[in-house]
Enzyme design. Sequence first.
Site, short mmCIF file in Angstrom:
data_model
loop_
_atom_site.label_atom_id
_atom_site.label_comp_id
_atom_site.label_asym_id
_atom_site.label_seq_id
_atom_site.Cartn_x
_atom_site.Cartn_y
_atom_site.Cartn_z
N HIS A 526 -64.81 -14.16 20.37
CA HIS A 526 -63.79 -14.40 21.38
C HIS A 526 -64.40 -14.82 22.70
CE1 HIS A 526 -60.76 -11.66 19.06
NE2 HIS A 526 -60.81 -12.88 18.59
N GLU A 763 -52.08 -36.20 6.73
CA GLU A 763 -52.91 -34.99 6.70
C GLU A 763 -53.42 -34.66 5.30
OE1 GLU A 763 -51.10 -31.86 9.59
OE2 GLU A 763 -49.44 -32.98 8.71
N ASN A 786 -58.19 -33.02 11.14
CA ASN A 786 -58.61 -31.65 10.84
C ASN A 786 -58.19 -31.26 9.43
OD1 ASN A 786 -59.33 -31.77 13.50
ND2 ASN A 786 -57.79 -30.35 14.22
N ASP A 787 -56.89 -31.38 9.14
CA ASP A 787 -56.40 -31.04 7.81
C ASP A 787 -56.85 -32.06 6.76
OD1 ASP A 787 -55.14 -28.59 8.02
OD2 ASP A 787 -53.26 -29.46 8.75
N CYS A 834 -54.83 -38.05 15.90
CA CYS A 834 -54.57 -36.95 16.83
C CYS A 834 -55.39 -35.71 16.51
CB CYS A 834 -53.08 -36.58 16.83
SG CYS A 834 -52.44 -36.07 15.22
#
Length: 904
Positions: A526, A763, A786-787, A834
């Site tokens: 984190h 995607e 990303n996907d 994107c």
Amino acid sequence: MNRQDHEIVLLAPLTGPVVPIEDVPDPVFAGKLFGDGIGLDPLDSLLVAPCDGTVSHLARTGHAVTLTTAQGAELLLHIGIDTVELKGEGFTPKVSEGERVVAGQPLIEFDADYIARRAHSLVTVVAIANGDAFQIARRGSGPMQAGRTMLLTLVSSGSAVVSHGATDAERSAVAGAATAAAATTTASGASAATASAAAVAISAAASAGTVVTEPALADTTSSTEARADVTLAHKGGLHARPAARAREAARKFASKVELHYGGRHAPLNSIVSLLGLGAGEGARVTVIATGHDAEAALAAVVAELEHEAQSEREELPAGAISPPPPPRANGAPGRPLDPNTLAGVAASSGVGVGTLVRWDDADLTPPELASGTSSAESRMLDKALEAVDQELKSTVHNASQRGAVGEAGIFAVHRVLLEDPALVDAARDLISLGKSAGFAWREAIRTQTAMLGRLDDALLAERAADLRDIEKRVLRALGLSSATRTRTLPDEAVLVADEFTPSDLSDLDTSRVTGLVTARGGATSHAAIIARQLGIPALVAVGDALHAIPDGTTVVVDASAGRLEYAPTTLDIDRARTERARLASVREFNRKSAAQAASTSDGRAIEIAANIATAGDAQIAVDNGADAVGLLRTELLFIHRKQAPTVEEHRDSYQAIVGALQGRTAIIRTLDVGADKEVDYLTLPPEPNPALGLRGIRLAQVRPDLLEDQLRGLLAVQPHGAVRILLPMVTDAGELIRLRARIDELQREVGRTEPVEVGVMIEVPSAALLADQLARYADFLSIGTNDLTQYTLAMDRMQAQLADQADGLHPAVLRLIAATAQGAAKYGRWVGVCGALAGDPVAVPLLIGLGVTELSVDPVSVPGIKARVRKLDYQLCRQRAQDALALESAQAVRAVSREIWPLE
């Protein structure tokens, strides 16, 4: 109904003579500060149930247990005086929390000889925790026989008691406070003021919002048990976030829920106990629910545990998601590191030069012994916990408001840990021994962090940093100060610590901090996420050698290369300063020219848009020169609420963003959540793999109302041309045709004549391969790399072991991007990207060469990407992009791109 119908007969839980409560050798019990009751001097070593009931709380150390009767009486059975100090040695519980027991059933077996030699006294107390609701009508005297002789008879006082229809959290607040309050008894004496432990228990019920009812209405005779085996699907296993979600699911029910794994068990209301199970991804755990609504509670918890939190990180601001970290800087194969250089892992890229400042809170040391009574120390701890909770609540709210969902999630988990009974009870146990509130809290935390640190699971071990964070917060709330937080930093400070916690970084004077370095931690911690959001170069996992560097040493942090130089030459320092200044100058130059359009040197126009989530992001995008919004994630409007947004709420939210864009267009993605994200009002069946299940537009199959209300809100935004609709997770033309037809119907319903542009996210591989069919019905295509990357390569890019392989520049992914552009060109449609690849300077020339004409990136990255585009030659990009399709690996593609188009 006669008086006897209201009586509760308690049999002796032990064999031995009665000791009047006033003669119990402990001032808290003897003074009835906890409540009325009676003592027994045991002659045997087995504590049995004095009546039928439910085990509502079992002390962590096994020395005390609380039973709840069917009528609602809360009975504390506490073996010996000051026996909490034995830390469980000599006690063997025979029952577990939530278990139904009958009179005479064994509860706790104990070694009387062992305890008698080490404890203040063996006298065992039976006390009425909720004495305002039940009174003692008769008391036994003389010798007692366990399970046979009447010890006490209770009658209802007519007062309200805790309802058995209350939630698990509400009931455990009372039961936990009862046992914990008993644990705070001490022979050193206690104030009889408002520190009554009974009042603590009742206050806990009130603060938990406990439902109350008349005693006669309480009934638990229908209590049942339900159990199920579950395979954990969350990435990293049962870490803090899924554990907290499972806990929240259980709190809606009255039943007790426990998880069993590896011969150990943990109550679901204790996150640290759940983490301590060490149940990793794929582990098989047993869930046991006990209570009248056990089946429903079990189903809710199982559903949470079986959800794979595939998109848990997806909602982080784009700037918080960095490319995969480089390998540790070990130099060329077979060659050692340069002298005076340590290797680590980049958590946030960049170069920093400065004076090493040790940030460890080594001087945050509370006094061991209490300055006042145990009750006073307990009140101090309560006030500190409440203050920190309010501080965290404000932090979560502020982070959510600015769209920093990842940061908000971090501190929301901290709030859950702050109230964890395993921590609070352990601290109260130590306070009862005369320890100060600060010392007790610190030791309770460190016991848990030591346990987590021993687990063979890097992700769970990293959560120990979150516990250390709330340790520091509470100690500061107790009035302890840290020299590191109050001293003035030098103008250029490189802060060094064993590990940073999120609160360490949340209020830093970033104008003076040039770098962060830790001996431990990881790029997924984190603190690493927040360092990236702050834009501070950060290096983690350097090792213990870091501690040998003296405070005040001049160091160079080259986080991008994974190096810390701790005895740099004057030339090294000059080079680092020059590089840092050059990078800053480049960023400033790019910012000044960001408002200008981006075209390649030979005239190919490329739109550089921004990925946003809130109206605040929209303003940042405008300030950084974004041409448009290429992706507006709308999930923030749906999550963390009790009911779905209305059409009007949709419209108002999007209208505010359009207003902030000052005439720029916005591509707005429809809801992209499913069984992998927490939406209270969205009840979906459990899925073994939510990433491949009901998410994106597939959600319309089960909840068409959510999508239609969102579409109506989008169609109402003014002016009509300001919004384009983007549909996620489309797999074939049939899905698009059906949705497009419905959008047309909705337009006619509202009387809108101007058509709205509708695009499709690419995607999944099927969408890329069928791009020509989709382009026939879509106005544009937007590639979510990303996907697309993880579906193509079957690799989760957030999996640390696969991070360097799950690369969007893999030739297979590039071929799908090429196929998308070719399919779109057949119908004259434009293609954008994107995903994270759009903001990767190494990837930009190749994407443009494959036919992409729009790149949507994090708002602060817009100036740099625009500058990158202006230096490219489109024809060269086309040629080299085609060559890249024939390469064998992402690493080869990156090497070629860097050679042809060097980074500044």
